[in-house]
Design a protein around this motif. Structure first.
Motif, PDB file in Angstrom:
ATOM      1  N   GLY A   1       0.988  -1.470   0.330  1.00 48.48           N
ATOM      2  CA  GLY A   1       0.084   0.603  -0.015  1.00 48.48           C
ATOM      3  C   GLY A   1       0.773   1.898  -0.094  1.00 48.48           C
ATOM      4  N   ASN A   2       0.296   2.222  -0.204  1.00 44.21           N
ATOM      5  CA  ASN A   2       1.046   3.885   0.088  1.00 44.21           C
ATOM      6  C   ASN A   2       1.743   3.382  -1.594  1.00 44.21           C
ATOM      7  OD1 ASN A   2       1.736   6.273   0.565  1.00 44.21           O
ATOM      8  ND2 ASN A   2       2.811   6.072   1.978  1.00 44.21           N
ATOM      9  N   ARG A   3       1.760   3.246  -2.214  1.00 42.86           N
ATOM     10  CA  ARG A   3       2.569   3.327  -3.855  1.00 42.86           C
ATOM     11  C   ARG A   3       1.858   3.274  -4.488  1.00 42.86           C
ATOM     12  NH1 ARG A   3       6.094  -1.066  -2.151  1.00 42.86           N
ATOM     13  NH2 ARG A   3       5.187  -0.422   0.049  1.00 42.86           N
ATOM     14  N   VAL A   4       2.799   3.509  -6.195  1.00 47.31           N
ATOM     15  CA  VAL A   4       1.994   2.994  -7.346  1.00 47.31           C
ATOM     16  C   VAL A   4       2.375   1.903  -7.650  1.00 47.31           C
ATOM     17  CG1 VAL A   4       2.166   4.717  -9.410  1.00 47.31           C
ATOM     18  CG2 VAL A   4       1.984   5.856  -7.155  1.00 47.31           C
ATOM     19  N   PHE A   5       2.044   1.550  -9.291  1.00 40.31           N
ATOM     20  CA  PHE A   5       1.894   0.322  -9.893  1.00 40.31           C
ATOM     21  C   PHE A   5       1.668   1.152 -10.610  1.00 40.31           C
ATOM     22  CE2 PHE A   5       2.242  -3.763 -11.183  1.00 40.31           C
ATOM     23  CZ  PHE A   5       3.394  -4.324 -10.691  1.00 40.31           C
ATOM     24  N   THR A   6       2.399   0.741 -12.127  1.00 36.37           N
ATOM     25  CA  THR A   6       2.154   0.813 -13.211  1.00 36.37           C
ATOM     26  C   THR A   6       2.212  -0.147 -14.370  1.00 36.37           C
ATOM     27  OG1 THR A   6       3.426   2.753 -13.066  1.00 36.37           O
ATOM     28  CG2 THR A   6       2.986   2.688 -15.439  1.00 36.37           C
ATOM     29  N   ILE A   7       1.565  -0.509 -14.882  1.00 38.88           N
ATOM     30  CA  ILE A   7       1.771  -1.248 -16.074  1.00 38.88           C
ATOM     31  C   ILE A   7       1.240  -0.698 -17.515  1.00 38.88           C
ATOM     32  CG2 ILE A   7      -0.137  -3.087 -17.417  1.00 38.88           C
ATOM     33  CD1 ILE A   7      -1.304  -3.893 -14.652  1.00 38.88           C
ATOM     34  N   ILE A   8       2.326  -1.505 -18.523  1.00 34.82           N
ATOM     35  CA  ILE A   8       2.369  -0.101 -20.187  1.00 34.82           C
ATOM     36  C   ILE A   8       1.802  -1.491 -20.674  1.00 34.82           C
ATOM     37  CG2 ILE A   8       3.274   0.811 -21.554  1.00 34.82           C
ATOM     38  CD1 ILE A   8       5.613   0.769 -19.979  1.00 34.82           C
ATOM     39  N   SER A   9       0.444  -1.364 -21.171  1.00 34.40           N
ATOM     40  CA  SER A   9      -0.546  -1.954 -21.878  1.00 34.40           C
ATOM     41  C   SER A   9       0.068  -2.397 -22.928  1.00 34.40           C
ATOM     42  CB  SER A   9      -1.957  -1.318 -22.409  1.00 34.40           C
ATOM     43  OG  SER A   9      -1.831  -0.544 -23.443  1.00 34.40           O
ATOM     44  N   ASP A  10       1.493  -1.358 -24.169  1.00 34.62           N
ATOM     45  CA  ASP A  10       1.335  -2.037 -24.939  1.00 34.62           C
ATOM     46  C   ASP A  10       2.865  -3.069 -24.945  1.00 34.62           C
ATOM     47  OD1 ASP A  10       2.744   0.593 -24.643  1.00 34.62           O
ATOM     48  OD2 ASP A  10       2.889   1.283 -26.506  1.00 34.62           O
ATOM     49  N   ASP A  11       3.406  -3.067 -24.119  1.00 32.97           N
ATOM     50  CA  ASP A  11       4.525  -3.208 -23.510  1.00 32.97           C
ATOM     51  C   ASP A  11       4.619  -4.338 -22.253  1.00 32.97           C
ATOM     52  OD1 ASP A  11       6.998  -3.949 -23.319  1.00 32.97           O
ATOM     53  OD2 ASP A  11       8.011  -2.320 -22.698  1.00 32.97           O
ATOM     54  N   PRO A  12       4.556  -6.286 -23.077  1.00 29.35           N
ATOM     55  CA  PRO A  12       3.907  -7.151 -22.208  1.00 29.35           C
ATOM     56  C   PRO A  12       5.671  -7.288 -21.373  1.00 29.35           C
ATOM     57  CG  PRO A  12       3.685  -6.789 -24.337  1.00 29.35           C
ATOM     58  CD  PRO A  12       4.077  -6.404 -24.468  1.00 29.35           C
ATOM     59  N   SER A  13       6.683  -6.714 -21.503  1.00 24.77           N
ATOM     60  CA  SER A  13       7.720  -7.018 -20.608  1.00 24.77           C
ATOM     61  C   SER A  13       7.630  -6.588 -19.735  1.00 24.77           C
ATOM     62  CB  SER A  13       9.185  -6.798 -22.089  1.00 24.77           C
ATOM     63  OG  SER A  13       9.362  -5.059 -21.601  1.00 24.77           O
ATOM     64  N   LYS A  14       6.817  -5.423 -19.852  1.00 25.00           N
ATOM     65  CA  LYS A  14       6.821  -4.526 -18.357  1.00 25.00           C
ATOM     66  C   LYS A  14       5.517  -4.573 -17.761  1.00 25.00           C
ATOM     67  CE  LYS A  14       9.998  -0.644 -20.157  1.00 25.00           C
ATOM     68  NZ  LYS A  14       9.797   0.966 -20.540  1.00 25.00           N
ATOM     69  N   HIS A  15       4.745  -5.359 -18.018  1.00 18.61           N
ATOM     70  CA  HIS A  15       3.947  -6.611 -17.634  1.00 18.61           C
ATOM     71  C   HIS A  15       4.051  -7.561 -16.652  1.00 18.61           C
ATOM     72  CE1 HIS A  15      -0.668  -6.628 -17.528  1.00 18.61           C
ATOM     73  NE2 HIS A  15      -0.944  -5.823 -17.623  1.00 18.61           N
ATOM     74  N   PRO A  16       4.394  -7.402 -15.263  1.00 14.93           N
ATOM     75  CA  PRO A  16       4.331  -8.175 -13.960  1.00 14.93           C
ATOM     76  C   PRO A  16       3.618  -9.245 -14.310  1.00 14.93           C
ATOM     77  CG  PRO A  16       4.873  -6.269 -12.796  1.00 14.93           C
ATOM     78  CD  PRO A  16       4.760  -6.271 -14.718  1.00 14.93           C
ATOM     79  N   VAL A  17       2.347  -9.327 -14.314  1.00 14.29           N
ATOM     80  CA  VAL A  17       1.460  -9.728 -13.521  1.00 14.29           C
ATOM     81  C   VAL A  17       0.107 -10.360 -15.541  1.00 14.29           C
ATOM     82  CG1 VAL A  17       0.827  -8.593 -11.270  1.00 14.29           C
ATOM     83  CG2 VAL A  17      -0.214  -7.637 -13.889  1.00 14.29           C
ATOM     84  N   GLY A  18       0.448  -9.804 -16.216  1.00 10.53           N
ATOM     85  CA  GLY A  18       0.558 -10.037 -17.729  1.00 10.53           C
ATOM     86  C   GLY A  18      -0.234 -11.503 -17.498  1.00 10.53           C
ATOM     87  N   GLU A  19       0.043 -12.569 -17.220  1.00 10.17           N
ATOM     88  CA  GLU A  19      -0.178 -14.261 -17.420  1.00 10.17           C
ATOM     89  C   GLU A  19      -1.778 -13.870 -16.395  1.00 10.17           C
ATOM     90  OE1 GLU A  19       0.778 -19.091 -16.646  1.00 10.17           O
ATOM     91  OE2 GLU A  19       2.586 -17.188 -16.531  1.00 10.17           O
TER      92      GLU A  19
END
Length: 458
Positions: free
Chosen positions: A174-192
């Motif tokens: 908590g108390n933080r920011v988490f980012t997902i870049i939709s067009d970059d799977p390598s930066k998508h740690p919860v993609g699966e």
């Protein structure tokens, strides 16, 4: 003329209420998704532009309600809404999209700029001290961000990804920011996990979930060479299992998908579907449940903590056409220790309808045994990790025997799970187990899927 003049303000008020949250006066989720969806309907060059959305979750909202009272909790939401609105850009959209969630639509905003704005919103919340009557509390938020291009992404994917990012931020402390870049799977740690989440949501929407039953048989002492299961099948019991129908029509246990459901907090939706389908089938006399003495239905920890699910279940149990005495709701030890008070309240509620309660996945330690003494349960399911190897492992044997003895002293019936051999069955029966379940006793059997779908839809 006077009537028309008076009618216009009333119409304006109704229109305003349709799109706004009455507590914070922000836009509501419906209007937020309408504004977001408009970006995906653009056909001009403006559609080829990156935007971002933030999902903001107020941390420890239940604690705030308990500390400050519900009025204090409402004050926290109003205060946070005011602070967020003052911070965002004038053209951007802020909405209340859940009980303690806000959404921000950032127009023409790339990932880096969105993260900078989100960090500013997080700091604003962190610096807000809320005082209510004689109590005070510090606000913090978890923020999930997804940057997207309407030409390349879908509205559903963006919303799911933003919720997933917010949940990831909360699960990291908590108390933080988490980012997902939709067009970059390598930066998508919860993609699966998001992929598995979509499978569940699709199964819910398209009615591709199926129920199975796994039988539970009473064990009786071995007499004159007769098998040590009840000679007459008058004590029929079964456990309800949830399965997903694959693309090829096969039924699969959705283990990975269930893990995603737990992560993204949608277990109550699955529990609601399984419970509704089961109760409808019992109520309408589905052949599977004729003369069934006990039907075991699993309830997740998330559902125990979901007021809407509890309200739904109580409403179902209120139906006088439902044989509630044949129902047994199972809760796990893990969900119990995460919210003892809520579990105790749940047990008290369903006991009013003559339903039974079963406890599963319990460990063998002081905390578990102390909790066992405090709960008014009817069945104790002994974990297969203790059962399967107990003939060859003296420690497992003693643990199973101890569970059986403790349960008997409390008037609680025991179920041994994972019974796969005749030798194991004989040993458990000799130890005084009440019920047996496992591959030797009976494999899972599908309920007629088309009939379940029919009763579930009614």
């Amino acid at each position: 003329l006077r009537e028309l003049t008076n009618a216009q303000p009333l119409a304006d008020e109704r229109n305003w209420k349709t799109g706004h949250d009455p507590l914070t006066h922000l836009l509501n989720r419906i209007e937020f998704e309408k504004r977001l969806g408009a970006l995906f309907n653009l056909t001009s060059d403006d559609s080829d532009q990156t935007h971002a959305i933030c999902v903001i979750d107020l941390d420890n909202f239940r604690y705030l309600n308990e500390t400050l009272g519900y009025r204090g909790g409402d004050k926290a939401l109003v205060t946070l809404a005011h602070e967020l609105k003052a911070k965002i850009r004038g053209a951007d959209v802020l909405a209340r999209i859940g009980d303690n969630k806000f959404g921000v639509l950032l127009y023409a905003c790339n990932h880096d700029k969105a993260r900078m704005i989100a960090e500013g919103l997080r700091r604003i919340a962190e610096q807000t001290n809320l005082a209510h009557e004689d109590n005070s509390a510090r606000l913090t938020v978890s923020i999930g961000i997804v940057a997207f291009n309407p030409k390349n992404d879908s509205l559903t994917d963006v919303l799911v990804s933003a919720d997933a990012a917010c949940i990831s931020a909360k699960q990291e402390g908590g108390n933080r920011v988490f980012t997902i870049i939709s067009d970059d799977p390598s930066k998508h740690p919860v993609g699966e996990e998001i992929s598995n989440l979509k499978k569940i949501q699709s199964a819910l929407q398209n009615n591709e979930l199926v129920l199975q039953t796994r039988c539970i048989r009473r064990a009786t002492p071995h007499l004159n060479g007769v098998r040590n299961l009840s000679k007459k099948d008058t004590d029929r019991q079964c456990e309800i299992l949830l399965r997903m129908e694959s693309e090829h029509g096969k039924l699969t246990a959705p283990r990975e998908s269930l893990a995603a459901a737990k992560r993204f907090q949608i277990m109550p939706e699955l529990d609601r579907w399984a419970t509704k389908a089961t109760l409808d089938a019992v109520r309408l006399g589905h052949p599977t449940f004729l003369d069934m003495q006990t039907v075991f239905i699993n309830i997740s920890g998330q559902s125990l903590n979901d007021d809407d699910f509890i309200d739904f279940l109580i409403e179902e149990l209120d139906d006088e056409n439902l044989a509630t005495e044949s129902l047994c709701f199972e809760v796990s030890h893990a969900s119990l220790i995460s919210s003892i008070e809520r579990t105790a309240q749940f047990i008290a509620h369903i006991k009013e309808y003559d339903c039974k309660v079963s406890l599963r996945d319990i460990g063998f330690n002081n905390d578990a045994l102390s909790l066992l003494k405090c709960l008014h349960i009817d069945f104790l399911r002994i974990d297969p990790r203790f059962v399967r190897n107990m003939i060859h492992n003296s420690v497992d044997y003693e643990i199973v025997l101890a569970f059986i003895r403790i349960a008997k002293s409390m008037g609680v019936q025991t179920i041994a799970e994972g019974v796969g051999t005749a030798a194991l069955k004989e040993a458990l029966t000799g130890m005084g187990i009440d019920y047996l379940q496992g591959m030797l006793i009976g494999e899972a059997q599908p309920i007629e899927t088309h009939r379940i779908r029919q009763v579930s839809a009614n």
